[in-house]
Design an enzyme around this catalytic site. Structure first.
Site, PDB file in Angstrom:
ATOM      1  N   GLU A 147      51.321 -12.169   0.034  1.00  0.00           N
ATOM      2  CA  GLU A 147      52.135 -13.256  -0.206  1.00  0.00           C
ATOM      3  C   GLU A 147      52.436 -13.221  -1.641  1.00  0.00           C
ATOM      4  O   GLU A 147      53.703 -13.629  -1.905  1.00  0.00           O
ATOM      5  CB  GLU A 147      51.204 -14.345   0.268  1.00  0.00           C
ATOM      6  CG  GLU A 147      50.955 -14.348   1.656  1.00  0.00           C
ATOM      7  CD  GLU A 147      49.805 -15.394   2.121  1.00  0.00           C
ATOM      8  OE1 GLU A 147      49.810 -15.102   3.415  1.00  0.00           O
ATOM      9  OE2 GLU A 147      49.353 -15.947   1.536  1.00  0.00           O
ATOM     10  N   CYS A 234      50.278 -19.806   4.497  1.00  0.00           N
ATOM     11  CA  CYS A 234      49.048 -19.290   4.738  1.00  0.00           C
ATOM     12  C   CYS A 234      48.034 -20.484   4.713  1.00  0.00           C
ATOM     13  O   CYS A 234      47.974 -21.457   5.487  1.00  0.00           O
ATOM     14  CB  CYS A 234      48.539 -18.056   4.007  1.00  0.00           C
ATOM     15  SG  CYS A 234      47.198 -17.097   4.739  1.00  0.00           S
ATOM     16  N   HIS A 254      48.779 -21.422   8.437  1.00  0.00           N
ATOM     17  CA  HIS A 254      48.179 -20.025   9.003  1.00  0.00           C
ATOM     18  C   HIS A 254      47.318 -20.849  10.075  1.00  0.00           C
ATOM     19  O   HIS A 254      46.899 -21.940  10.249  1.00  0.00           O
ATOM     20  CB  HIS A 254      46.915 -19.746   8.236  1.00  0.00           C
ATOM     21  CG  HIS A 254      46.539 -18.526   8.822  1.00  0.00           C
ATOM     22  ND1 HIS A 254      45.341 -18.259   9.560  1.00  0.00           N
ATOM     23  CD2 HIS A 254      46.757 -16.802   8.710  1.00  0.00           C
ATOM     24  CE1 HIS A 254      45.082 -17.155   9.986  1.00  0.00           C
ATOM     25  NE2 HIS A 254      45.775 -16.313   9.385  1.00  0.00           N
TER      26      HIS A 254
END
Length: 319
Positions: A147, A234, A254
């Site tokens: 990321e 996330c 996430h």
């Protein structure tokens, strides 16, 4: 291209890879490297191969294919950054089998989604600024390297000024999968500037470290009060939630953190924008996330241009 050329000129690497090929062990290359590195070494003879579209004309026409990933015997080639997840999972499948590769694909959130579910936007506002956008990406030990690198890479390709700042005492952090990443500066130094956008990368351990940073908390609160843009991917939308920055907002994250977020959780989209907040599920959705930022800042034309360079399919139904 410069990186592939430097690999090509490394005699030690050439010997290692040639021995790998002679022993019929797996090797591969992606982006420009099949054409610029492996081909001059003579390691692609009578092999079907692919590479970045900009270098396809360097490949032998009879053996060149346009697939995202091409396996030919012991060699695997792929087209570019936008196909790197497929490339890596393909290598995993060859090493460990289909079941492990499928499991990994699920962990990376690679499940295919219709273009209509790539992004959902609520309370639409303009993000454009009258200067080169200045973006802060705070990182910590345990942050997700996929990321961090994807966000920074895509934004810099779009000509955004990006600063990576460590919340640790050192500029070097150890990311979630053991990759060492060196930030541009410490967060305490970065805090002296004003940013158009602050983006939190995920990673469970990294998100916890970001949550503990008083400097980052102050920056995020100031960002919100000033009406500037902020976002997270996330695990890190949970950081925003704990700081009250998702109140009355639609968001995603996430799957492991969705239950910890607000009532405005949006499950079906890779990317969710609500006013000047942007969130994403993470990992394989981060390219979509970052291109959505580029689109909001500069428009679809620049986002599509960046996507083409990445060999990443940009939604066709947007103008």
């Amino acid at each position: 291209m410069p990186g592939s050329a430097r690999l090509r000129d490394c005699e030690v690497l050439q010997k290692i890879t040639t021995k790998q090929a002679e022993d019929k062990r797996l090797f591969g290359a992606i982006c420009a490297a099949p054409a610029v590195t492996l081909l001059p070494w003579g390691l692609l003879r009578k092999k079907q191969m692919t590479c970045h579209p900009a270098f396809m004309d360097k490949l032998p026409t009879f053996w060149a294919v346009t697939s995202n990933v091409q396996v030919s015997g012991e060699v695997t080639t792929s087209q570019g950054p936008g196909t790197s997840f497929e490339f890596a999972v393909c290598l995993v499948e060859q090493l460990f089998g289909e079941y492990v590769a499928r499991e990994l694909g699920e962990l990376l959130l690679m499940r295919s989604t219709d273009d209509t579910h790539r992004k959902e936007e609520f309370n639409t506002v303009e993000w454009s600024v009258d200067h080169k956008p200045h973006v802060l990406v705070p990182v910590a030990n345990g942050s997700e390297e996929i990321e961090i690198v994807t966000i920074v890479d895509v934004l810099r390709r779009a000509k955004v000024d990006v600063e990576v700042a460590s919340v640790e005492k050192s500029m070097q952090i150890l990311a979630s999968q053991g990759t060492k990443i060196v930030a541009d500066k410490l967060l305490s130094d970065a805090a002296k500037s004003i940013y158009d956008l602050i983006i939190l990368p995920g990673g469970t351990g990294g998100a916890e470290r970001l949550q503990k940073s008083r400097v980052l908390k102050k920056l995020l609160q100031e960002q919100n009060i000033a009406g500037r843009i902020y976002g997270a991917v996330c695990s890190s939308p949970a950081v925003l939630h704990r700081q009250g920055l998702l109140k009355d907002k639609h968001a995603t994250g996430h799957p492991s953190v969705l239950s910890k977020l607000t009532n405005g959780v949006v499950n079906g989209a890779k990317v969710v924008i609500d006013g000047k907040l942007i969130t994403s599920k993470g990992l394989a959705t981060v390219t979509d996330f970052t291109l959505a930022i580029v689109s909001k800042l500069f428009g679809h034309a620049r986002a599509r241009s960046v996507a083409e360079g990445l060999v990443f399919e940009y939604p066709r139904n947007v103008r």
